[in-house]
Design an enzyme around this catalytic site. Structure first.
Site: not given
Ligand code: NAD
Ligand code: SER
Length: 323
Positions: A8, A12, A34, A52, A141, A145
């Site tokens: 990833g 961000q 990524d 992936d 989500y 987590k």
């Protein structure tokens, strides 16, 4: 650290963490990965490979080929997108993490896996959330987590894989846009303040959430991976925070630099309900005690730096687009 893999890497966090790791450990020692579409749009230097993380064999081959011994696993689907596509989010978030843990076990890699304030839910106390407490999130989500925190604990206990992680709050940065979270407003507000002097916020004015400026988030990941593990009790899910703020407080801070800035509210029920299920602020004393966590930026320092750096970036992009 020897050879590092970042998954990833063009998101961000990854875009800034990869750069920081390369500056610290050498360009050739950090392999960025990524999805192909992200790599195609990047202008990064250093090794960058399309993969992936659901593709175990390709990922495992990369780890062996480059002799990777440390993985920063950032590939994930964030809260707002996950709530729109819960089945997809479960598959990506859990499938990728499971592959990374198995690869780390086979190749004896250390790994950093971020959790989130989203790992808490409406049954969690709302203020000063302790390190060890009720979680029970109500978003997909958040469920991935908590499951991820537990799976990392399991791989450490069962297989001695050196897993570590933090519960990040909402992250604010000017280099790469966020990837579809509930806290994205806290980035958008700075862009809109500079570009249009006006922002329409999708969260209510008094919605308090923990936030952090990206340099502190990067420092947290690197510091935690560098510390001697003998002092760590809470390996995989350290509460960390830098500030607890609301949209109206960020707007007020921006107005100190841009007095004509205005904020209006047009509430998005989905993202408001997600935010309402998360606590106002976390107690990060375990991170402070166990690995000397200490953020540098509060709201004032972050806003000053963010407006200045983002303004420079937007000006250079405008000049570039005219040329
Ligand atoms: P992001 O959405 O900006 O980046 C995630 C990256 O993962 C993207 O570049 C995407 O292309 C990639 N990706 C998605 N699916 C993939 C797959 N199957 N294989 C390979 N790559 C894939 O997210 P981010 O903000 O950089 O978050 C990184 C991690 O930090 C995530 O685990 C996230 O949950 C956590 N986190 C982020 C924040 C935040 O505010 N940014 C807060 C708390 C926790
Ligand atoms: N910033 C993230 C999100 O909103 C929190 O994990 O999804």
């Amino acid at each position: 650290m020897g050879k590092i893999l970042v998954t990833g890497a063009f998101g961000q966090i990854g875009s800034e963490l990869t750069q920081a790791l390369r500056e610290k450990y050498g360009l050739e020692n950090v392999i960025a990965t990524d999805l192909k579409r992200k790599l195609d749009s990047s202008h990064d230097s250093g090794i960058a490979l399309p993969v992936d993380c659901l593709d175990f064999d390709t990922l495992n081959k990369i780890v062996k080929t480059y002799g990777i011994d440390c993985i920063f696993h950032l590939a994930s689907i964030l809260s707002a997108v996950a709530e729109e596509k819960p089945q997809f989010a479960w598959n990506v978030n859990m499938g990728c993490l499971y592959n990374i843990l198995e690869i780390a076990r086979e190749n004896k890699c250390r790994i950093f896996v971020p959790s989130s304030i989203a790992s808490f839910g409406p049954l969690t106390q709302i203020n000063d959330v302790p390190q060890d407490t009720t979680q029970r999130p109500t978003t997909m989500y958040g469920i991935t987590k908590v499951a991820g925190e537990l799976l990392c604990d399991y791989y450490y206990k069962k297989y001695k894989v050196d897993t570590r992680g933090v519960r990040y709050p909402g992250l604010i940065s000017y280099k790469t846009l966020p990837g579809g979270g509930t806290t994205d407003y806290a980035v958008e507000i700075y862009y809109e303040a500079l570009l249009h002097k006006k922002y329409v916020c999708y969260l209510e004015e008094k919605t308090y959430l923990d936030m952090m400026y990206m340099p502190d988030a990067i420092k947290a990941a690197i510091d935690l991976m560098e510390v001697d593990s003998s002092g760590l009790c809470h390996r995989n899910a350290f509460n960390i925070t830098a500030m607890s703020v609301s949209p109206e407080e960020i707007a007020a801070e921006i107005r100190k630099t841009i007095p004509e800035f205005t904020i209006e509210y047009n509430i998005d029920p989905l993202r408001q309900s997600i935010a309402d299920s998360w606590p106002n602020n976390l107690d990060d004393s375990a991170a402070k005690e166990e690995w000397s966590w200490n953020p540098e930026y509060d709201l004032q320092a972050m806003t000053k730096d963010m407006l200045s750096k983002l303004s420079d970036k937007l000006k250079s992009e405008a000049i570039f687009s005219i040329k």
